[in-house]
Enzyme design. Structure first.
Site: not given
Length: 310
Positions: A225, A273
């Site tokens: 994250r 990502h």
């Protein structure tokens, strides 16, 4: 009487998931109606992703569970209107994808691949890397993804240390926990992998103080994250040589703005990502199994502890 299952996620995913959910629900024996629109008071289950736009669960008076398509639930865990069980996504495809990405980037650092791939300067430098058992890798976060990555690296004979909030026991992995364990884990991390959840307790887990605990020149890999890292502190550590290189897949703002200093930094690799994603074929099976469990009166799997946020 059939159960009503509302699909609330990015609209483009509905044509992908609808036939899969229909098939797997039929295989479980659950009679269900699937759709993207129901009267809220008629919905039994919500298949959910934050990009579906659903924020207020209070009208869903007969709702039994919300079943997330995402592994991370930080965008919904603190929603006060959600009073039913919330399950996060843990599925084989997502776990395998993350494991492959982590192992690949650990091996890249371990073998010094960049030297030979990006620098073809005519200099013959036969410096062989150490064996895996001589390389210390640390994984922060030993949930489903962290444990799978730790096991895979241990199977390649890396010296693997894992850290988690509470005690864990994983064969072949030196498992540490708590504040003292974190300091010990970081102090020996030649390659550090971040797979912690995004919670108030984990924000800026890597900051000026914790980065200083790493061996000088350590490598950092973050597929977890974005908020786990204090970006300014990491840039300072990179510029000072305390951190040798960072491979970052997740960020506080995504897409990462074109003018962000990470893009231009010579010791940062940005990936967009892509470390892992939910695979519809396997995720649909997990969702349908939880619906089957709900209808059979059995416990749901992968439930989120709302107090902890994961």
């Amino acid at each position: 009487m059939p159960v009503n299952v509302l699909f609330s996620a990015r609209p483009a995913l509905w044509p992908v998931y609808e036939p899969l959910l229909t098939r797997y629900l039929a295989e479980t024996g659950v009679e269900a109606r699937l759709g993207t629109e129901f009267d809220p008071d008629q919905v039994d289950y919500v298949v959910y992703a934050p990009n579906g736009g659903l924020l207020d669960f209070s009208p869903f008076t007969r709702l039994k569970a919300v079943l997330s398509l995402w592994a991370g639930v930080e965008k919904i865990a603190d929603n006060d209107t959600l009073t039913v069980p919330l399950a996060r996504m843990v599925d084989h495809g997502l776990t395998q994808g993350m494991t492959e990405w982590v192992v690949g980037h650990v091996l890249r650092y371990h073998l010094g691949m960049d030297r030979h791939i990006t620098i073809q300067d005519g200099v013959w430098a036969p410096d062989a890397p150490p064996l895996a058992q001589e390389r210390k890798v640390c994984i922060l976060g030993l949930g489903a993804l962290g444990e799978a990555a730790a096991r895979a690296l241990a199977s390649l004979n890396f010296t693997v240390t894992g850290w988690s909030r509470t005690a864990k026991d994983i064969p072949g992995v030196n498992c540490l926990h708590g504040p003292d364990g974190l300091r010990d884990a970081l102090s020996q991390a030649e390659i550090l992998v971040l797979l912690l959840p995004d919670t108030a307790a984990t924000e800026n887990a890597l900051n000026a103080e914790t980065l200083a605990l790493l061996p000088k020149g350590a490598r950092i890999i973050n597929p977890g994250r974005g908020p786990l890292i204090d970006d300014d502190a990491l840039l300072d550590a990179l510029n000072a040589g305390q951190v040798g290189h960072a491979t970052l897949d997740v960020f506080r703002v995504e897409p990462l703005p074109p003018d962000h200093p990470y893009w231009a930094h010579p010791n940062v690799t940005v990936t967009p990502h892509i470390a892992s994603e939910t695979r519809p074929a396997t995720a649909a099976q997990v969702i349908c199994e939880n619906i089957r469990r709900g209808e059979a009166g059995e416990p749901f799997v992968h439930l989120v502890d709302r107090a902890l946020g994961y």
